[in-house]
Design an enzyme around this catalytic site. Structure first.
Site, PDB file in Angstrom:
ATOM      1  N   SER A 199      -5.533   1.724  -8.215  1.00 11.14           N
ATOM      2  CA  SER A 199      -4.398   1.322  -7.733  1.00 11.14           C
ATOM      3  C   SER A 199      -4.207   1.108  -6.196  1.00 11.14           C
ATOM      4  O   SER A 199      -5.145   0.202  -5.690  1.00 11.14           O
ATOM      5  CB  SER A 199      -3.227   2.442  -8.094  1.00 11.14           C
ATOM      6  OG  SER A 199      -1.937   1.906  -7.550  1.00 11.14           O
ATOM      7  N   ASP A 230      -3.373  -3.033  -7.936  1.00  8.98           N
ATOM      8  CA  ASP A 230      -3.009  -3.602  -9.148  1.00  8.98           C
ATOM      9  C   ASP A 230      -1.591  -4.099  -9.653  1.00  8.98           C
ATOM     10  O   ASP A 230      -1.274  -4.261 -10.565  1.00  8.98           O
ATOM     11  CB  ASP A 230      -3.459  -2.320 -10.019  1.00  8.98           C
ATOM     12  CG  ASP A 230      -2.646  -1.318 -10.090  1.00  8.98           C
ATOM     13  OD1 ASP A 230      -1.900  -0.947  -9.093  1.00  8.98           O
ATOM     14  OD2 ASP A 230      -2.261  -0.489 -11.235  1.00  8.98           O
ATOM     15  N   ASP A 290       1.189  -3.468  -9.628  1.00 10.24           N
ATOM     16  CA  ASP A 290       2.559  -2.617 -10.325  1.00 10.24           C
ATOM     17  C   ASP A 290       3.625  -2.069  -9.158  1.00 10.24           C
ATOM     18  O   ASP A 290       4.566  -1.910  -9.688  1.00 10.24           O
ATOM     19  CB  ASP A 290       1.916  -1.569 -11.091  1.00 10.24           C
ATOM     20  CG  ASP A 290       1.186  -0.258 -10.287  1.00 10.24           C
ATOM     21  OD1 ASP A 290       1.185  -0.509  -9.234  1.00 10.24           O
ATOM     22  OD2 ASP A 290       1.099   0.755 -11.079  1.00 10.24           O
ATOM     23  N   ASP A 316       0.471  -4.038  -4.174  1.00  4.85           N
ATOM     24  CA  ASP A 316      -0.732  -2.969  -4.251  1.00  4.85           C
ATOM     25  C   ASP A 316      -1.912  -3.502  -4.952  1.00  4.85           C
ATOM     26  O   ASP A 316      -1.804  -4.741  -5.543  1.00  4.85           O
ATOM     27  CB  ASP A 316      -0.241  -1.754  -4.475  1.00  4.85           C
ATOM     28  CG  ASP A 316       0.009  -1.527  -5.805  1.00  4.85           C
ATOM     29  OD1 ASP A 316       0.332  -2.578  -6.626  1.00  4.85           O
ATOM     30  OD2 ASP A 316      -0.099  -0.167  -6.484  1.00  4.85           O
TER      31      ASP A 316
END
Length: 455
Positions: free
Chosen positions: A101, A238, A240, A236
Site C-alpha cells: 500500500s 495500490d 485503494d 496511494d
C-alpha cells in the site's frame, strides 16, 4: 513462520523478512483455507508496482496452481480495488494481492480477499494464519493465465459513477503507483481533460513512500490552486485510497471529503454511513440531519466493510482517505470513488459543498501524532491507561470514555482525543478533533504526555 503475522490489513514486512519462501507459505495457507471452505476453483492474483511484486505474485500463482486452483494473474500491476471488484464480479473463490500500500519501497505485503471482495474478517485471517505450512502439491495441478482486470472494471466504474466530466480539467498524481493508466484513463474516458503527474512506473516511488498526504502532494496542490486545473486527485501505491485538491482549499481534509461525499450521495440515496472511531463527528451530524445514523467501528476497513453489511449502509469511510460505496463494493476504492467525487464537483464545486457543510454543521479540525512503541508493549501501555485516565485533559473535564478501539476520550468542550495501537507499525496513534488547530495541538500534546512515559 513465526515472522508471519496478519495485522489490520494482511501481512506487511520489510524485504529482509518478506521473502519468497514465506510468501509461498502464506499462499499454501490460503489454498488450504479455500479448500476447507469449498469456496471455488479459481483465484485472482494481483500485485502493485514495487520491484519484486510481480515475482511474489508469480510465486503465489504457482503455489495455488500446485494445489489444484486455476489462477487469473493480472497482466500488469493493478489497483487493489480492481482485484477486489473482479473477485466479486466473476464469482471467484477469492483473491490474493501483493502490496504494501502506502509503505515505502523497502516493504511489501500480501492480503487475501474473500469471494465478496470485502476485506477479510479476523475469523478468516485467523484461519489462514492457523494453516501456515510449507507448500505442497495436489494430485492435479491447476493452470495460470494472465488477464486484464481493468477493462471490465472500468466499464462498470464509468456506468456506476454516471460521470459526465466534459469541460472539466483534472490533475492526477499517481505517485508512481498502480493507479497510473487506470484512474487517469477513466477520468479521461468520462470526458475530463487530464494532466497526469508522476504517472511513470518507478518501483522506488521517487525515493519516498506513495502516501497521498498534504506534504507529499505539493506539485498537485500548486497545479490546482494556481488555476491550471479545476480539481486534483491522487492515489496511494495500490490506489485503494485517494486524496482530493480543490482550488480554494488546496488539500481537502479527508474527514471533510468524506462529509462532502456522504452529503452528495444523500441527495439521491438513503442509508447510514459507517465511520471509524478516528473519523470526524461531522458524519454523525450529516446523518442525523437526514434522519439517518452514523455507525462507529474500530479502525481498519475490515470493520467498516462489516458495518456496511450489518447496517445496510449507503457508504463507509475512514479519516485516512479510504472510502467505499456499498452498492459498488464493500471495500475502499480510490479509483471508482474519484469518478464519483469528480461528478459531484461537476454538478456543484466541492469548495461550495464544503463551505455549506461547515456553515450548517460547524468546522472541524483534526490531527494525529505517532509515538514509537514496540508491538509487544502496546497491550501493556493500553492496560496501564485502564482506570488511570485523569479527570481533566488539556484543561477540560473528561465527559465520557469509549473503548471500541483503544481509548476515545470525550471532553466537556465537545472535543475528543483518541489513543489506539497501530495495526501495521510499531507505534501508538494519538488523534484529536476540535474546532480549531490550536486546540487540536493542545490535545495532541496532552495525549503524547499521557502515553510516552508508559512506553
Amino acid at each position: 513462520m513465526d515472522a508471519i503475522s496478519f495485522g489490520t490489513d494482511g501481512w506487511r514486512a520489510t524485504l529482509d523478512t518478506f521473502t519468497e519462501d514465506r510468501v509461498r507459505i502464506v499462499a499454501q495457507a490460503v489454498a488450504d483455507h479455500l479448500t476447507a471452505a469449498e469456496a471455488g476453483e479459481t483465484v485472482a492474483v494481483g500485485y502493485d508496482a514495487r520491484e519484486h511484486s510481480r515475482g511474489f505474485a508469480d510465486a503465489v500463482s504457482e503455489t495455488l496452481a500446485d494445489n489444484g486452483f486455476d489462477v487469473l494473474l493480472s497482466e500488469r500491476d493493478c489497483p487493489t480495488p480492481v482485484l477486489a471488484w473482479t473477485v466479486r464480479d466473476r464469482g471467484l473463490a477469492g483473491g490474493v494481492m501483493i502490496t504494501a500500500s502506502h509503505n515505502p519501497p523497502e516493504y511489501n505485503g500480501i492480503k487475501f480477499l474473500p469471494g465478496d471482495g470485502a476485506p477479510a474478517t479476523p475469523e478468516v485471517t485467523d484461519d489462514v494464519e492457523s494453516r501456515l505450512a510449507e507448500p505442497r502439491e495436489a494430485d492435479e495441478r491447476g493452470g495460470v493465465s494472465e488477464d486484464t482486470f481493468t477493462t471490465r472494471y472500468g466499464q462498470h466504474a464509468l456506468n456506476f459513477s454516471g460521470a459526465d466530466l466534459d469541460g472539466l480539467t483534472v490533475a492526477y498524481d499517481a505517485m508512481h503507483g498502480s493507479g497510473r493508466g487506470v484512474t487517469d484513463n477513466l477520468l479521461d474516458a468520462a470526458g475530463a481533460s487530464v494532466e497526469a503527474l508522476r504517472a511513470d512506473l518507478d518501483p522506488e516511488f521517487g525515493g519516498g513512500s506513495p502516501e497521498p498526504s498534504a506534504e507529499k502532494l505539493g506539485d498537485l496542490v500548486e497545479t490546482v490552486t494556481a488555476g491550471e486545473a479545476d480539481l486534483g486527485f491522487a492515489n496511494d501505491g495500490d490506489a485503494d485510497r485517494m486524496a482530493v485538491v480543490t482550488p480554494d482549499r488546496g488539500f481537502l481534509d479527508p474527514n471533510l471529503l468524506f462529509a462532502v461525499l456522504y452529503d452528495y450521495l444523500l441527495e439521491s440515496e438513503t442509508g447510514p454511513a459507517v465511520r471509524t472511531v478516528s473519523t470526524t463527528a461531522l458524519i454523525d451530524r450529516i446523518a442525523e440531519s437526514h434522519g439517518e445514523e452514523a455507525v462507529e467501528v474500530p479502525v481498519g476497513f475490515k470493520w467498516v466493510a462489516q458495518g456496511m453489511a450489518d447496517h445496510d449502509a449507503l457508504c463507509g469511510g475512514e479519516e485516512s482517505g479510504g472510502f467505499g460505496i456499498t452498492e459498488h463494493l464493500r471495500n475502499k476504492d480510490g479509483v471508482c470513488l474519484a469518478l464519483v467525487v469528480a461528478q459531484a464537483h461537476a454538478e456543484r464545486p466541492l469548495d461550495e459543498r464544503a463551505d455549506d457543510i461547515e456553515l450548517e454543521f460547524g468546522e472541524i479540525h483534526q490531527g494525529r501524532v505517532s509515538v514509537d512503541c514496540p508491538n509487544d508493549r502496546k497491550a501493556g501501555v493500553l492496560d496501564s491507561l485502564e482506570g488511570d485516565l485523569p479527570d481533566t485533559i488539556a484543561g477540560k473535564g473528561v465527559a465520557e470514555v469509549g473503548t471500541k478501539d483503544g481509548f476515545k476520550i470525550f471532553l466537556d468542550d465537545g472535543t475528543w482525543l483518541l489513543i489506539r495501537p497501530s495495526g501495521t507499525e510499531p507505534k501508538l496513534r494519538v488523534y484529536a478533533e476540535a474546532t480549531d488547530d490550536d486546540r487540536v495541538d493542545e490535545l495532541l500534546a496532552a495525549g503524547r504526555e499521557l502515553v510516552e512515559p508508559r512506553v
